[in-house]
Design a protein around this motif. Structure first.
Motif, PDB file in Angstrom:
ATOM      1  N   TRP A   1       0.760  -1.180  -0.027  1.00  0.00           N
ATOM      2  CA  TRP A   1      -0.053  -0.030   0.098  1.00  0.00           C
ATOM      3  C   TRP A   1       0.852   1.286  -0.080  1.00  0.00           C
ATOM      4  N   ASP A   2       1.970   1.249   0.736  1.00  0.00           N
ATOM      5  CA  ASP A   2       2.887   2.360   0.754  1.00  0.00           C
ATOM      6  C   ASP A   2       3.405   2.872  -0.602  1.00  0.00           C
ATOM      7  N   ILE A   3       3.760   1.830  -1.229  1.00  0.00           N
ATOM      8  CA  ILE A   3       4.258   1.821  -2.519  1.00  0.00           C
ATOM      9  C   ILE A   3       3.546   2.281  -3.405  1.00  0.00           C
ATOM     10  N   TYR A   4       2.112   1.573  -3.576  1.00  0.00           N
ATOM     11  CA  TYR A   4       1.255   1.998  -4.455  1.00  0.00           C
ATOM     12  C   TYR A   4       0.759   3.697  -3.920  1.00  0.00           C
ATOM     13  N   PHE A   5       0.699   4.032  -2.875  1.00  0.00           N
ATOM     14  CA  PHE A   5       0.485   5.512  -2.579  1.00  0.00           C
ATOM     15  C   PHE A   5       1.499   6.365  -3.212  1.00  0.00           C
ATOM     16  N   VAL A   6       2.846   6.061  -3.113  1.00  0.00           N
ATOM     17  CA  VAL A   6       3.724   6.981  -3.547  1.00  0.00           C
ATOM     18  C   VAL A   6       3.599   6.890  -4.969  1.00  0.00           C
ATOM     19  N   ALA A   7       3.456   5.770  -5.627  1.00  0.00           N
ATOM     20  CA  ALA A   7       3.335   5.692  -7.176  1.00  0.00           C
ATOM     21  C   ALA A   7       1.941   6.502  -7.495  1.00  0.00           C
ATOM     22  N   ALA A   8       1.075   6.556  -6.769  1.00  0.00           N
ATOM     23  CA  ALA A   8      -0.008   7.350  -7.098  1.00  0.00           C
ATOM     24  C   ALA A   8      -0.155   8.796  -6.899  1.00  0.00           C
ATOM     25  N   LEU A   9       0.669   9.301  -6.053  1.00  0.00           N
ATOM     26  CA  LEU A   9       1.005  11.042  -5.993  1.00  0.00           C
ATOM     27  C   LEU A   9       0.824  11.550  -7.265  1.00  0.00           C
ATOM     28  N   GLU A  10       1.902  11.267  -8.153  1.00  0.00           N
ATOM     29  CA  GLU A  10       1.755  11.957  -9.453  1.00  0.00           C
ATOM     30  C   GLU A  10       0.677  11.986 -10.107  1.00  0.00           C
ATOM     31  N   HIS A  11      -0.042  10.866 -10.202  1.00  0.00           N
ATOM     32  CA  HIS A  11      -1.305  10.895 -10.847  1.00  0.00           C
ATOM     33  C   HIS A  11      -2.285  11.568 -10.074  1.00  0.00           C
ATOM     34  N   ALA A  12      -2.497  11.753  -9.132  1.00  0.00           N
ATOM     35  CA  ALA A  12      -3.378  12.287  -8.087  1.00  0.00           C
ATOM     36  C   ALA A  12      -2.997  13.817  -8.206  1.00  0.00           C
ATOM     37  N   LYS A  13      -2.141  14.399  -8.452  1.00  0.00           N
ATOM     38  CA  LYS A  13      -1.840  15.815  -8.761  1.00  0.00           C
ATOM     39  C   LYS A  13      -2.808  16.352  -9.702  1.00  0.00           C
TER      40      LYS A  13
ATOM     41  N   SER B   1      -5.618  22.526   2.097  1.00  0.00           N
ATOM     42  CA  SER B   1      -6.747  22.057   1.106  1.00  0.00           C
ATOM     43  C   SER B   1      -6.309  21.277   0.100  1.00  0.00           C
ATOM     44  N   TYR B   2      -5.254  21.779  -0.623  1.00  0.00           N
ATOM     45  CA  TYR B   2      -4.785  21.014  -1.726  1.00  0.00           C
ATOM     46  C   TYR B   2      -4.010  19.777  -1.198  1.00  0.00           C
ATOM     47  N   ARG B   3      -3.171  19.861  -0.296  1.00  0.00           N
ATOM     48  CA  ARG B   3      -2.700  18.607   0.349  1.00  0.00           C
ATOM     49  C   ARG B   3      -3.477  17.659   0.696  1.00  0.00           C
ATOM     50  N   ASN B   4      -4.659  18.053   1.360  1.00  0.00           N
ATOM     51  CA  ASN B   4      -5.513  17.026   1.813  1.00  0.00           C
ATOM     52  C   ASN B   4      -6.265  16.487   0.725  1.00  0.00           C
ATOM     53  N   SER B   5      -6.707  17.120  -0.440  1.00  0.00           N
ATOM     54  CA  SER B   5      -7.302  16.628  -1.573  1.00  0.00           C
ATOM     55  C   SER B   5      -6.146  15.559  -2.280  1.00  0.00           C
ATOM     56  N   LEU B   6      -4.985  16.154  -2.156  1.00  0.00           N
ATOM     57  CA  LEU B   6      -3.873  15.070  -3.009  1.00  0.00           C
ATOM     58  C   LEU B   6      -3.838  13.831  -2.318  1.00  0.00           C
ATOM     59  N   ILE B   7      -3.796  13.943  -0.731  1.00  0.00           N
ATOM     60  CA  ILE B   7      -3.588  12.551   0.007  1.00  0.00           C
ATOM     61  C   ILE B   7      -4.753  11.914  -0.032  1.00  0.00           C
ATOM     62  N   LYS B   8      -6.021  12.351  -0.092  1.00  0.00           N
ATOM     63  CA  LYS B   8      -7.202  11.594  -0.247  1.00  0.00           C
ATOM     64  C   LYS B   8      -6.997  10.937  -1.765  1.00  0.00           C
ATOM     65  N   ALA B   9      -6.849  11.523  -2.678  1.00  0.00           N
ATOM     66  CA  ALA B   9      -6.871  11.008  -4.100  1.00  0.00           C
ATOM     67  C   ALA B   9      -5.985   9.793  -4.277  1.00  0.00           C
ATOM     68  N   ALA B  10      -4.697  10.179  -3.607  1.00  0.00           N
ATOM     69  CA  ALA B  10      -3.436   8.957  -3.723  1.00  0.00           C
ATOM     70  C   ALA B  10      -3.862   7.810  -2.949  1.00  0.00           C
ATOM     71  N   GLY B  11      -4.582   8.103  -1.798  1.00  0.00           N
ATOM     72  CA  GLY B  11      -5.137   7.084  -0.761  1.00  0.00           C
ATOM     73  C   GLY B  11      -6.165   6.285  -1.386  1.00  0.00           C
TER      74      GLY B  11
END
Length: 62
Positions: free
Chosen positions: A14-26, A36-46
């Motif tokens: 899950w940790d690896i998937y989360f990090v990989a998803a960060l770029e897409h979540a942007k 607000s942006y950071r919370n939205s980014l974390i939610k989307a990547a999660g």
């Protein structure tokens, strides 16, 4: 993380998937200020990481 990892191996995945998803979540993150942006980014990547973990479970059971 809405889908809880059941093992240490799943948590690592899950940790690896989360990090990989960060770029897409942007692309989908929104927010008027930094918090607000950071919370939205974390939610989307999660959410992406959760879906990837679910797919991993299905692969391992088949």
């Amino acid at each position: 993380m809405s889908v809880k990892a059941k093992t240490a191996s799943e948590l690592q995945a899950w940790d690896i998937y989360f990090v990989a998803a960060l770029e897409h979540a942007k692309e989908n993150a929104t927010g008027g200020n930094t918090d607000s942006y950071r919370n939205s980014l974390i939610k989307a990547a999660g959410e992406i990481a959760d879906k990837m973990l679910e797919a991993r479970r299905l692969r391992n059971f088949n």
